[in-house]
Write a protein that holds these residues in place. Structure first.
Motif, mmCIF file in Angstrom:
data_model
loop_
_atom_site.group_PDB
_atom_site.id
_atom_site.type_symbol
_atom_site.label_atom_id
_atom_site.label_comp_id
_atom_site.label_asym_id
_atom_site.label_seq_id
_atom_site.Cartn_x
_atom_site.Cartn_y
_atom_site.Cartn_z
ATOM 1 N N MET A 1 0.847 -1.191 0.000
ATOM 2 C CA MET A 1 0.000 0.000 0.000
ATOM 3 C C MET A 1 0.884 1.243 0.000
ATOM 4 S SD MET A 1 -2.981 0.784 2.711
ATOM 5 C CE MET A 1 -3.013 -0.902 3.316
ATOM 6 N N ASP A 2 0.542 2.245 -0.801
ATOM 7 C CA ASP A 2 1.431 3.395 -0.781
ATOM 8 C C ASP A 2 1.074 4.314 0.393
ATOM 9 O OD1 ASP A 2 -0.683 4.938 -1.566
ATOM 10 O OD2 ASP A 2 0.406 5.939 -3.190
ATOM 11 N N CYS A 3 1.998 5.225 0.689
ATOM 12 C CA CYS A 3 1.895 5.988 1.939
ATOM 13 C C CYS A 3 0.682 6.907 1.963
ATOM 14 C CB CYS A 3 3.175 6.788 2.149
ATOM 15 S SG CYS A 3 4.573 5.704 2.440
ATOM 16 N N LYS A 4 0.365 7.472 0.820
ATOM 17 C CA LYS A 4 -0.827 8.321 0.736
ATOM 18 C C LYS A 4 -2.085 7.528 1.119
ATOM 19 C CE LYS A 4 -1.631 12.560 -0.339
ATOM 20 N NZ LYS A 4 -1.501 13.243 -1.536
ATOM 21 N N GLU A 5 -2.117 6.277 0.627
ATOM 22 C CA GLU A 5 -3.266 5.423 0.889
ATOM 23 C C GLU A 5 -3.319 5.049 2.377
ATOM 24 O OE1 GLU A 5 -5.725 4.926 -0.951
ATOM 25 O OE2 GLU A 5 -6.723 3.459 0.343
ATOM 26 N N ILE A 6 -2.151 4.776 2.954
ATOM 27 C CA ILE A 6 -2.103 4.471 4.393
ATOM 28 C C ILE A 6 -2.635 5.667 5.182
ATOM 29 C CG2 ILE A 6 -0.536 4.081 6.337
ATOM 30 C CD1 ILE A 6 1.253 2.494 4.468
ATOM 31 N N LEU A 7 -2.194 6.845 4.788
ATOM 32 C CA LEU A 7 -2.610 8.071 5.475
ATOM 33 C C LEU A 7 -4.134 8.210 5.443
ATOM 34 C CD1 LEU A 7 -1.460 10.738 6.756
ATOM 35 C CD2 LEU A 7 -1.706 11.770 4.498
ATOM 36 N N ARG A 8 -4.698 7.908 4.278
ATOM 37 C CA ARG A 8 -6.134 8.059 4.110
ATOM 38 C C ARG A 8 -6.911 6.964 4.833
ATOM 39 N NH1 ARG A 8 -10.460 9.578 1.227
ATOM 40 N NH2 ARG A 8 -11.237 7.542 0.637
ATOM 41 N N ARG A 9 -6.439 5.755 4.668
ATOM 42 C CA ARG A 9 -7.193 4.621 5.158
ATOM 43 C C ARG A 9 -7.163 4.528 6.683
ATOM 44 N NH1 ARG A 9 -6.467 -0.844 1.970
ATOM 45 N NH2 ARG A 9 -7.537 0.458 0.445
ATOM 46 N N TYR A 10 -5.957 4.621 7.239
ATOM 47 C CA TYR A 10 -5.854 4.439 8.685
ATOM 48 C C TYR A 10 -6.146 5.716 9.459
ATOM 49 C CZ TYR A 10 -3.862 -0.187 8.038
ATOM 50 O OH TYR A 10 -3.674 -1.498 7.716
ATOM 51 N N TYR A 11 -5.693 6.842 8.925
ATOM 52 C CA TYR A 11 -5.804 8.067 9.717
ATOM 53 C C TYR A 11 -6.912 8.985 9.224
ATOM 54 C CZ TYR A 11 -1.224 6.622 11.377
ATOM 55 O OH TYR A 11 -0.187 5.916 11.927
ATOM 56 N N GLY A 12 -7.350 8.753 7.983
ATOM 57 C CA GLY A 12 -8.397 9.626 7.449
ATOM 58 C C GLY A 12 -7.907 11.016 7.096
ATOM 59 N N TYR A 13 -6.618 11.195 6.853
ATOM 60 C CA TYR A 13 -6.101 12.504 6.454
ATOM 61 C C TYR A 13 -5.835 12.508 4.957
ATOM 62 C CZ TYR A 13 -5.193 13.139 11.442
ATOM 63 O OH TYR A 13 -5.308 13.225 12.797
ATOM 64 N N SER A 14 -5.997 13.681 4.357
ATOM 65 C CA SER A 14 -5.857 13.716 2.906
ATOM 66 C C SER A 14 -4.472 14.167 2.445
ATOM 67 C CB SER A 14 -6.930 14.602 2.305
ATOM 68 O OG SER A 14 -6.919 15.843 2.967
ATOM 69 N N SER A 15 -3.719 14.857 3.310
ATOM 70 C CA SER A 15 -2.390 15.282 2.843
ATOM 71 C C SER A 15 -1.407 15.311 4.006
ATOM 72 C CB SER A 15 -2.486 16.669 2.223
ATOM 73 O OG SER A 15 -3.043 17.555 3.169
ATOM 74 N N PHE A 16 -0.132 15.302 3.653
ATOM 75 C CA PHE A 16 0.899 15.355 4.682
ATOM 76 C C PHE A 16 1.118 16.783 5.145
ATOM 77 C CE2 PHE A 16 2.131 11.280 2.690
ATOM 78 C CZ PHE A 16 2.086 10.502 3.834
ATOM 79 N N ARG A 17 1.567 16.923 6.355
ATOM 80 C CA ARG A 17 1.971 18.235 6.865
ATOM 81 C C ARG A 17 3.397 18.518 6.390
ATOM 82 N NH1 ARG A 17 0.022 18.396 12.639
ATOM 83 N NH2 ARG A 17 -2.232 18.607 12.463
ATOM 84 N N PRO A 18 3.813 19.785 6.469
ATOM 85 C CA PRO A 18 5.175 20.103 6.022
ATOM 86 C C PRO A 18 6.203 19.199 6.691
ATOM 87 C CG PRO A 18 3.997 22.113 6.595
ATOM 88 C CD PRO A 18 3.093 20.963 6.921
ATOM 89 N N GLY A 19 7.067 18.619 5.883
ATOM 90 C CA GLY A 19 8.150 17.800 6.422
ATOM 91 C C GLY A 19 7.825 16.331 6.498
ATOM 92 N N GLN A 20 6.568 15.997 6.701
ATOM 93 C CA GLN A 20 6.257 14.582 6.943
ATOM 94 C C GLN A 20 6.680 13.699 5.772
ATOM 95 O OE1 GLN A 20 2.075 14.852 7.984
ATOM 96 N NE2 GLN A 20 2.513 14.506 10.147
ATOM 97 N N TRP A 21 6.348 14.134 4.567
ATOM 98 C CA TRP A 21 6.655 13.272 3.432
ATOM 99 C C TRP A 21 8.162 13.129 3.237
ATOM 100 C CZ3 TRP A 21 5.785 9.211 1.134
ATOM 101 C CH2 TRP A 21 6.396 8.910 -0.089
ATOM 102 N N GLU A 22 8.882 14.236 3.365
ATOM 103 C CA GLU A 22 10.344 14.197 3.210
ATOM 104 C C GLU A 22 10.950 13.208 4.217
ATOM 105 O OE1 GLU A 22 8.447 16.794 3.296
ATOM 106 O OE2 GLU A 22 9.138 18.384 1.959
ATOM 107 N N ILE A 23 10.479 13.285 5.444
ATOM 108 C CA ILE A 23 11.019 12.422 6.499
ATOM 109 C C ILE A 23 10.664 10.958 6.213
ATOM 110 C CG2 ILE A 23 10.840 11.875 8.954
ATOM 111 C CD1 ILE A 23 10.098 14.989 9.220
#
Ligand code: ADP
Ligand code: ZN
Length: 702
Positions: A1-23
């Motif tokens: 599963m890609d990270c965007k999908e994990i973010l949506r599925r488990y946490y219900g968030y649509s986008s990363f906050r500054p820095g999160q994706w880079e990290i």
């Protein structure tokens, strides 16, 4: 599963906050990372998402058991298998958690550094470790204020597991400590993310202490304004904490106390009542707050001047972790400075602590943007005023202060620089206090020269005079005021001075509270009314589940519900923070409450349960799990999925019926359709719902 999908599925968030994706992406590439983000910046996701995306189990080293348990509960609420391992828990439970992790059934194990180091070789041998996250990593630095000797042994991690990426995380803003962390852990060429420490959602206000009564009214008005939300009142001592608690109670506001003089059990009970939202206000000494993850604290009051900016920033930072507006208010008077000076004198580190207090005092007395002062302290450059502090919102006019300064200075000179600020103010305001008369101060020329100003106002101007360098405060000599050469020039009329005009404190009145909980007198807007309803719904769910309200949904999610008004489960799924599990577990109550608010009728649209089953199945859960979560039978789940398949949804049948089962069903039905169900049950042990599903698949394929 890609990270965007994990973010949506488990946490219900649509986008990363500054820095999160880079990290996250660096960690996924196997690189060590150093994450510096303020409290509430979203550090947890930085290691949780790689933990979910990688095979194996992530270890999260965390120094505080309360925090570990909180995070594990929050993960589980989102359907993520996680557990905590520490010495406060039965060893059998610890072993069970490690066993499950070794079998690949845990994605994250939170562990105390002591426990990890005691059992390090064994844990490394047993667990398929995907990543090691070290939370509160500043504890490794001797420079930091939370130095934990056991943290220094964590460098063994990198030595023993050179190829496992290590992520060190901290909210500390202190440079010396930051630089220490990577070195002490032995990180290899780490990717470092230094987030801004700004917390723009927290409004900043410092108020000249308006006296005890007013102060209490102001605190009570905050508690009223946020009567469904939580707040902290920081007090200087155990005794003051208890007094505040009693005074608030007298005003009809329930609070709990928290200080080091209480027994651990009482403290834990206070903390629990506050975190769970049973009591909305805590009166606490600075001991309170470490290890509190509560995201919906809306206000923090400092009843007294903190000793340094670091503590102050950390304490106000406990408000508004969810990013929604929050308020920080500090009361300031010079008596606190004197008290703090005494602490500094006895601290053993006079020089550094004295400098820190100076900075704190400068912040409290500032008439320019307070946030810029804070951020500059943490070496962050700012170009603009913040617009969300008292000085930005209510800029103070400049007035000519020359005559006021001359009056004050001449009083100082006439008492031979032998008195502190309060006595000077009393002389200026013609107090007939006994010692003033006894010392003959009522006969000096400036006695009463400042009658026209209130003592609060004088206090404020005197502080500005100190800041401008017109007098010095003799900290080593009873805080007597002494004129400086610059002050003498002002007295002689050779130098004019400007003050920032005093902003009078609004006068607060508060009616006697009714017997019921305090409620605001103002009429609420529809949005506010719905918000209240949703908060009550949330509290009912939380109480039913025995968890804290913010773990059901953060305030941000409720605000999103107020905005989007979801009236069915598909719309609910779009709410910020509504991952699949929470949508299914809690969505119905909120949808029903919103429908009732909008139409007067509660209830749910037809087909909700079918949709839920599909949602969970598509999120990768097997039908047994889906049935367990929803409290229905597996047969019903199969029935729901079968309906979807017939309606043309692309259902992954292989997760429901094996090829072999399908073949058997087809063969038996071809031979003896009348007795097929019985034969399949007896000979192959197939339950009817599997048989039906196989038939559906066969039909759809033919
Ligand atoms: P920290 O550990 O840095 O103090 P947390 O990880 O607890 O912060 O995150 C603070 C809040 O922000 C939590 O409620 C979290 O769920 C939320 N959050 C984190 N990342 C996101 C995101 N990408 N979108 C929306 N909310 C987020
Ligand atoms: Zn500002």
């Amino acid at each position: 599963m890609d990270c965007k999908e994990i973010l949506r599925r488990y946490y219900g968030y649509s986008s990363f906050r500054p820095g999160q994706w880079e990290i996250i992406s660096n960690a996924l590439d196997g690189r060590d990372t150093l994450v510096l983000m303020p409290t509430g910046g979203g550090k947890s996701l930085c290691f949780q998402i790689p933990a979910l995306a990688k095979p194996g189990c992530a270890l999260v080293v965390s120094p505080l058991i309360a925090l570990m348990n909180d995070q594990v509960a929050a993960l589980r609420a989102n359907g993520i298998p996680a557990a905590a391992v520490h010495s406060n828990q039965d060893e059998r439970v610890n072993d069970e958690c490690l066993y499950l992790a070794s079998k690949g059934e845990m994605k994250l194990i939170y562990i105390s550094p002591e426990r990890l180091m005691a059992d390090f070789d064994n844990i490394c041998a047993r667990l398929p470790i995907s990543l090691v996250a070290i939370d509160e990593a500043h504890c490794i630095s001797q420079w930091g204020h939370d130095f934990r000797p056991v943290y220094t042994s964590l460098k063994a991690i990198k030595e023993k597991l050179p190829d496992v990426p290590v992520m060190a995380l901290t909210a500390t803003a202190d440079r010396l400590t930051r630089d220490d962390i990577a070195r002490a852990l032995g990180l290899r060429d780490p990717f470092a993310w230094i987030g801004s420490f700004d917390r723009p959602n927290i409004s900043l206000r410092v108020m000249s202490d308006p006296g005890k009564k007013q102060r209490l009214r102001i605190i009570a008005s905050l508690a009223d304004k946020y009567h469904l939300d939580s707040g902290i009142v920081y007090c200087l001592s155990r005794k003051k904490t208890e007094e505040m608690h009693a005074a608030l109670l007298e005003m009809g506001i329930k609070s709990v106390c928290y200080h080091a003089g209480m027994s651990p059990a009482d403290r834990a009970a206070s903390q629990k009542a506050f975190v769970n939202g049973d009591v909305r206000v805590v009166c606490a000494t600075i001991a309170f707050g470490m290890g509190i993850d509560k995201s919906n604290i809306r206000w923090v009051v400092h009843n007294n001047l903190p000793g340094n900016i670091e503590s102050y920033y950390q304490e106000i930072g406990r408000a508004g972790r969810d990013g929604m507006p929050a308020e920080a208010l500090m009361f300031y008077n010079f008596a606190d400075v004197i008290l703090r000076r005494n602490f500094v004198e006895n601290s053993g580190q006079q020089e550094i602590n004295g400098e820190k207090l100076d900075f704190m005092q400068r912040y409290a007395e500032a008439s320019v943007c307070r946030r810029r002062i804070l951020l500059s302290y943490f070496s962050e450059e700012t170009v603009h005023d913040c617009g969300n502090c008292d000085n930005c919102r209510n800029p103070r006019k400049k007035i000519d202060g020359t005559i006021l300064a001359q009056k004050a200075l001449s009083a100082v000179i006439r008492v031979n620089a032998g008195e502190a600020m309060n006595t000077i103010i009393d002389i200026l305001r013609a107090s007939n206090r006994a010692d003033i008369i006894r010392k003959g101060y009522h006969q000096i020329k400036t006695y009463g020269a400042g009658r026209d100003l209130g003592s609060l106002e004088w206090h404020n101007y005197m502080l500005q005079m100190v800041q401008l360098g017109l007098f010095e405060v003799a900290y080593d000599d009873n805080f007597h005021l002494r004129p400086t050469p610059l002050g003498m020039k002002v007295v002689r009329g050779e130098q004019r001075v400007e003050f920032a005009a005093f902003n009078p404190v609004e006068v607060f009145t508060r009616r006697k509270p009714s017997k019921k909980a305090a409620t605001p007198e103002r009429k609420l807007s529809p949005e506010e009314r719905l918000m209240e309803i949703l908060k009550k719904t949330r509290k009912e769910i939380a109480d039913g589940e025995g968890i804290a309200d913010y773990m059901v949904f953060a305030d941000t999610s409720l605000a999103d519900m107020v905005k989007k008004r979801p009236t069915d489960i598909d719309a609910f799924r779009e709410i910020n923070g509504a991952g699949v599990l929470k949508t299914v577990k809690y969505g119905k109550q909120f949808i029903s409450a919103i429908r009732k608010f909008e139409t007067g009728k509660a209830g749910l649209p037809a087909g909700t349960s079918q949709k839920e089953s599909l949602m969970l199945f598509e999120a990768g859960m097997d039908p047994e799990t889906v049935a367990g979560i929803k409290g229905i039978s597996v047969g019903t789940v199969y029935g729901h999925l079968e309906q979807w398949a017939i309606q043309g949804k692309d259902i992954d049948f292989r997760r429901l019926v094996s090829i072999e089962e399908l073949d058997n069903v087809c063969a038996v039905f071809a031979k003896d359709p009348d007795h097929a169900y019985d034969i399949l049950k007896e000979r192959y042990g197939l339950p009817p719902h599997v048989i039906r599903m196989a038939r559906t698949e066969a039909n759809l394929n033919s």
